[in-house]
Write a protein that holds these residues in place. Sequence first.
Motif, PDB file in Angstrom:
ATOM      1  N   ALA A   1     -84.363 -36.206  14.317  1.00  0.00           N
ATOM      2  CA  ALA A   1     -83.724 -36.997  13.256  1.00  0.00           C
ATOM      3  C   ALA A   1     -84.595 -38.183  12.862  1.00  0.00           C
ATOM      4  O   ALA A   1     -84.738 -38.486  11.664  1.00  0.00           O
ATOM      5  CB  ALA A   1     -82.353 -37.473  13.714  1.00  0.00           C
ATOM      6  N   ALA A   2     -85.183 -38.839  13.836  1.00  0.00           N
ATOM      7  CA  ALA A   2     -85.998 -40.027  13.558  1.00  0.00           C
ATOM      8  C   ALA A   2     -87.229 -39.686  12.718  1.00  0.00           C
ATOM      9  O   ALA A   2     -87.516 -40.366  11.729  1.00  0.00           O
ATOM     10  CB  ALA A   2     -86.417 -40.690  14.870  1.00  0.00           C
ATOM     11  N   VAL A   3     -87.961 -38.650  13.087  1.00  0.00           N
ATOM     12  CA  VAL A   3     -89.180 -38.345  12.337  1.00  0.00           C
ATOM     13  C   VAL A   3     -88.877 -37.663  11.008  1.00  0.00           C
ATOM     14  O   VAL A   3     -89.603 -37.847  10.043  1.00  0.00           O
ATOM     15  CB  VAL A   3     -90.210 -37.543  13.161  1.00  0.00           C
ATOM     16  CG1 VAL A   3     -90.688 -38.349  14.353  1.00  0.00           C
ATOM     17  CG2 VAL A   3     -89.698 -36.207  13.574  1.00  0.00           C
TER      18      VAL A   3
ATOM     19  N   ASP B   1     -83.803 -37.334  22.763  1.00  0.00           N
ATOM     20  CA  ASP B   1     -83.723 -38.751  22.400  1.00  0.00           C
ATOM     21  C   ASP B   1     -83.604 -39.002  20.897  1.00  0.00           C
ATOM     22  O   ASP B   1     -83.804 -40.105  20.435  1.00  0.00           O
ATOM     23  CB  ASP B   1     -84.941 -39.501  22.942  1.00  0.00           C
ATOM     24  CG  ASP B   1     -86.242 -39.092  22.270  1.00  0.00           C
ATOM     25  OD1 ASP B   1     -86.259 -38.042  21.587  1.00  0.00           O
ATOM     26  OD2 ASP B   1     -87.247 -39.812  22.436  1.00  0.00           O
ATOM     27  N   GLY B   2     -83.270 -37.962  20.131  1.00  0.00           N
ATOM     28  CA  GLY B   2     -83.156 -38.134  18.688  1.00  0.00           C
ATOM     29  C   GLY B   2     -84.476 -38.056  17.955  1.00  0.00           C
ATOM     30  O   GLY B   2     -84.586 -38.521  16.814  1.00  0.00           O
ATOM     31  N   THR B   3     -85.468 -37.466  18.576  1.00  0.00           N
ATOM     32  CA  THR B   3     -86.801 -37.361  17.983  1.00  0.00           C
ATOM     33  C   THR B   3     -86.752 -36.704  16.611  1.00  0.00           C
ATOM     34  O   THR B   3     -87.303 -37.223  15.646  1.00  0.00           O
ATOM     35  CB  THR B   3     -87.748 -36.572  18.910  1.00  0.00           C
ATOM     36  OG1 THR B   3     -87.950 -37.321  20.103  1.00  0.00           O
ATOM     37  CG2 THR B   3     -89.079 -36.308  18.253  1.00  0.00           C
TER      38      THR B   3
ATOM     39  N   LYS C   1     -90.240 -40.314  20.442  1.00  0.00           N
ATOM     40  CA  LYS C   1     -90.131 -40.436  18.994  1.00  0.00           C
ATOM     41  C   LYS C   1     -90.988 -41.550  18.405  1.00  0.00           C
ATOM     42  O   LYS C   1     -91.583 -41.373  17.346  1.00  0.00           O
ATOM     43  CB  LYS C   1     -88.685 -40.550  18.547  1.00  0.00           C
ATOM     44  CG  LYS C   1     -87.932 -41.736  19.070  1.00  0.00           C
ATOM     45  CD  LYS C   1     -86.477 -41.673  18.657  1.00  0.00           C
ATOM     46  CE  LYS C   1     -85.694 -42.735  19.375  1.00  0.00           C
ATOM     47  NZ  LYS C   1     -84.264 -42.565  19.136  1.00  0.00           N
ATOM     48  N   ALA C   2     -91.083 -42.681  19.073  1.00  0.00           N
ATOM     49  CA  ALA C   2     -91.904 -43.780  18.540  1.00  0.00           C
ATOM     50  C   ALA C   2     -93.382 -43.409  18.559  1.00  0.00           C
ATOM     51  O   ALA C   2     -94.103 -43.647  17.583  1.00  0.00           O
ATOM     52  CB  ALA C   2     -91.661 -45.055  19.332  1.00  0.00           C
TER      53      ALA C   2
ATOM     54  N   GLN D   1     -86.448 -38.444   9.130  1.00  0.00           N
ATOM     55  CA  GLN D   1     -86.062 -39.543   8.251  1.00  0.00           C
ATOM     56  C   GLN D   1     -87.305 -40.262   7.712  1.00  0.00           C
ATOM     57  O   GLN D   1     -87.314 -40.726   6.577  1.00  0.00           O
ATOM     58  CB  GLN D   1     -85.181 -40.531   9.010  1.00  0.00           C
ATOM     59  CG  GLN D   1     -84.689 -41.671   8.174  1.00  0.00           C
ATOM     60  CD  GLN D   1     -83.769 -42.598   8.953  1.00  0.00           C
ATOM     61  OE1 GLN D   1     -83.472 -42.379  10.127  1.00  0.00           O
ATOM     62  NE2 GLN D   1     -83.311 -43.640   8.307  1.00  0.00           N
ATOM     63  N   GLN D   2     -88.342 -40.337   8.508  1.00  0.00           N
ATOM     64  CA  GLN D   2     -89.533 -41.097   8.145  1.00  0.00           C
ATOM     65  C   GLN D   2     -90.591 -40.267   7.410  1.00  0.00           C
ATOM     66  O   GLN D   2     -91.355 -40.804   6.614  1.00  0.00           O
ATOM     67  CB  GLN D   2     -90.151 -41.704   9.404  1.00  0.00           C
ATOM     68  CG  GLN D   2     -91.286 -42.654   9.131  1.00  0.00           C
ATOM     69  CD  GLN D   2     -91.759 -43.354  10.394  1.00  0.00           C
ATOM     70  OE1 GLN D   2     -91.141 -43.267  11.452  1.00  0.00           O
ATOM     71  NE2 GLN D   2     -92.870 -44.038  10.288  1.00  0.00           N
TER      72      GLN D   2
ATOM     73  N   ALA E   1     -94.078 -40.787  15.821  1.00  0.00           N
ATOM     74  CA  ALA E   1     -94.174 -41.403  14.494  1.00  0.00           C
ATOM     75  C   ALA E   1     -95.523 -42.078  14.314  1.00  0.00           C
ATOM     76  O   ALA E   1     -96.163 -41.962  13.259  1.00  0.00           O
ATOM     77  CB  ALA E   1     -93.038 -42.402  14.291  1.00  0.00           C
TER      78      ALA E   1
END
Length: 88
Positions: free
Chosen positions: A47-49, A43-45, A14-15, A51-52, A18
């Motif tokens: 939801a994380a991206v 790993d929540g990829t 995810k990091a 959100q961003q 992004a």
Amino acid sequence: MTKIACVIVTFNRKALLAEALESVLTQREPPEYVFVIDNASTDGTEAAVRQQFDFDGQRLTYVRCDQNLGGSAGFATGIRLALRTDCD
């Protein structure tokens, strides 16, 4: 002018995803379309991206695969989608 589509395949990064999206979207001449193919990250990829970045617009498309079939299958999925656009 040439129209470009971009395909990014990811799995549990995810990091880095992004970072890649930020880089692609802030280019001097960004692509018309960006297809993110998620090979069933755990790993929540997503939801994380989401959100961003704005995946509700026409430019970004997020596809989550049911299982990880590897990079080649991810790129094949993305290329199939890109070929449906008006990009060169």
